[in-house]
Design a protein around this motif. Structure first.
Motif, PDB file in Angstrom:
ATOM      1  N   GLY A  23       0.807  -1.217   0.000  1.00  0.00           N
ATOM      2  CA  GLY A  23       0.000   0.000   0.000  1.00  0.00           C
ATOM      3  C   GLY A  23       0.837   1.261   0.000  1.00  0.00           C
ATOM      4  N   ASP A  24       0.173   2.402   0.173  1.00  0.00           N
ATOM      5  CA  ASP A  24       0.841   3.701   0.123  1.00  0.00           C
ATOM      6  C   ASP A  24       1.840   3.882   1.259  1.00  0.00           C
ATOM      7  OD1 ASP A  24      -0.591   4.355  -2.108  1.00  0.00           O
ATOM      8  OD2 ASP A  24      -2.135   5.476  -1.030  1.00  0.00           O
ATOM      9  N   SER A  25       1.591   3.274   2.411  1.00  0.00           N
ATOM     10  CA  SER A  25       2.457   3.427   3.585  1.00  0.00           C
ATOM     11  C   SER A  25       3.480   2.307   3.697  1.00  0.00           C
ATOM     12  CB  SER A  25       1.604   3.469   4.856  1.00  0.00           C
ATOM     13  OG  SER A  25       0.709   4.542   4.822  1.00  0.00           O
ATOM     14  N   LYS A  26       3.779   1.626   2.598  1.00  0.00           N
ATOM     15  CA  LYS A  26       4.693   0.477   2.613  1.00  0.00           C
ATOM     16  C   LYS A  26       6.042   0.857   3.209  1.00  0.00           C
ATOM     17  CE  LYS A  26       6.720  -3.011  -0.367  1.00  0.00           C
ATOM     18  NZ  LYS A  26       6.751  -3.595  -1.703  1.00  0.00           N
ATOM     19  N   LYS A  28       6.635   1.590   6.420  1.00  0.00           N
ATOM     20  CA  LYS A  28       6.503   2.290   7.694  1.00  0.00           C
ATOM     21  C   LYS A  28       6.215   1.291   8.812  1.00  0.00           C
ATOM     22  CE  LYS A  28       4.846   6.668   5.872  1.00  0.00           C
ATOM     23  NZ  LYS A  28       3.734   7.629   5.873  1.00  0.00           N
ATOM     24  N   ASN A  48      -0.669   5.411   7.554  1.00  0.00           N
ATOM     25  CA  ASN A  48      -1.891   5.632   6.782  1.00  0.00           C
ATOM     26  C   ASN A  48      -2.621   6.889   7.269  1.00  0.00           C
ATOM     27  OD1 ASN A  48      -3.678   5.016   4.749  1.00  0.00           O
ATOM     28  ND2 ASN A  48      -4.923   3.676   6.001  1.00  0.00           N
ATOM     29  N   VAL A  50      -4.522  10.376   7.159  1.00  0.00           N
ATOM     30  CA  VAL A  50      -5.455  11.064   6.280  1.00  0.00           C
ATOM     31  C   VAL A  50      -5.741  12.442   6.858  1.00  0.00           C
ATOM     32  CG1 VAL A  50      -6.534   8.979   5.361  1.00  0.00           C
ATOM     33  CG2 VAL A  50      -7.459  10.035   7.409  1.00  0.00           C
ATOM     34  N   ILE A  77      -6.191   0.234   8.310  1.00  0.00           N
ATOM     35  CA  ILE A  77      -5.479  -0.452   7.241  1.00  0.00           C
ATOM     36  C   ILE A  77      -5.802  -1.941   7.366  1.00  0.00           C
ATOM     37  CG2 ILE A  77      -3.367  -0.702   8.612  1.00  0.00           C
ATOM     38  CD1 ILE A  77      -1.804  -0.187   6.012  1.00  0.00           C
ATOM     39  N   ASN A  81      -2.195  -6.334   5.028  1.00  0.00           N
ATOM     40  CA  ASN A  81      -1.110  -5.439   4.635  1.00  0.00           C
ATOM     41  C   ASN A  81      -0.127  -5.183   5.768  1.00  0.00           C
ATOM     42  OD1 ASN A  81      -2.273  -5.183   2.120  1.00  0.00           O
ATOM     43  ND2 ASN A  81      -3.460  -3.401   2.693  1.00  0.00           N
TER      44      ASN A  81
END
Length: 117
Positions: A23-26, A28, A48, A50, A77, A81
């Motif tokens: 995902g976008d926060s891979k 972390k 994650n 927002v 999340i 993931n």
């Protein structure tokens, strides 16, 4: 009548140190703040993030809510993931479950074989 979704036993719990593997926060890492077993989702500290807009209100004592604000907060999340960080090696590991001497299920690291508290 709608059937209730089944709550399954998860291998990640509140307080665990996890890393994001997709995902976008891979990449972390953070600590699990809460887990929703029905939706298979977790909220991880500082992962994650927002942007939320808070509407101005007149009847609250909170000064930030009175004016309105833009706040960064953690979104949930999916559990798939996330990978648990092994306390011994510091790397991501899969989690297994086995019975101890007392007949209680214990989580253990598949990488090192150690029991996870």
């Amino acid at each position: 009548m709608k059937a209730q979704p089944k709550k399954i036993k998860l291998r990640i719990k509140v307080g665990d140190e996890v890393t994001v593997i997709a995902g976008d926060s891979k990449g972390k890492t953070g600590t699990v703040l809460s887990v929703d077993a029905v939706k298979n989702r977790a909220i991880v500290k500082d992962v994650n993030l927002v942007t939320k807009h808070i509407k101005p209100t007149a009847a609250t004592a909170n000064a930030a809510a009175q004016q309105g604000d833009i706040v960064k907060k953690e979104a949930s999340i999916h559990i798939s993931n996330l990978a648990l960080i092994d306390p011994k090696s510091g790397k991501a590991t899969r989690v297994g479950r086995k019975l101890d001497e007392k007949g209680k299920l214990q989580r253990f690291s598949k990488k090192t074989g150690d029991i996870i508290k």
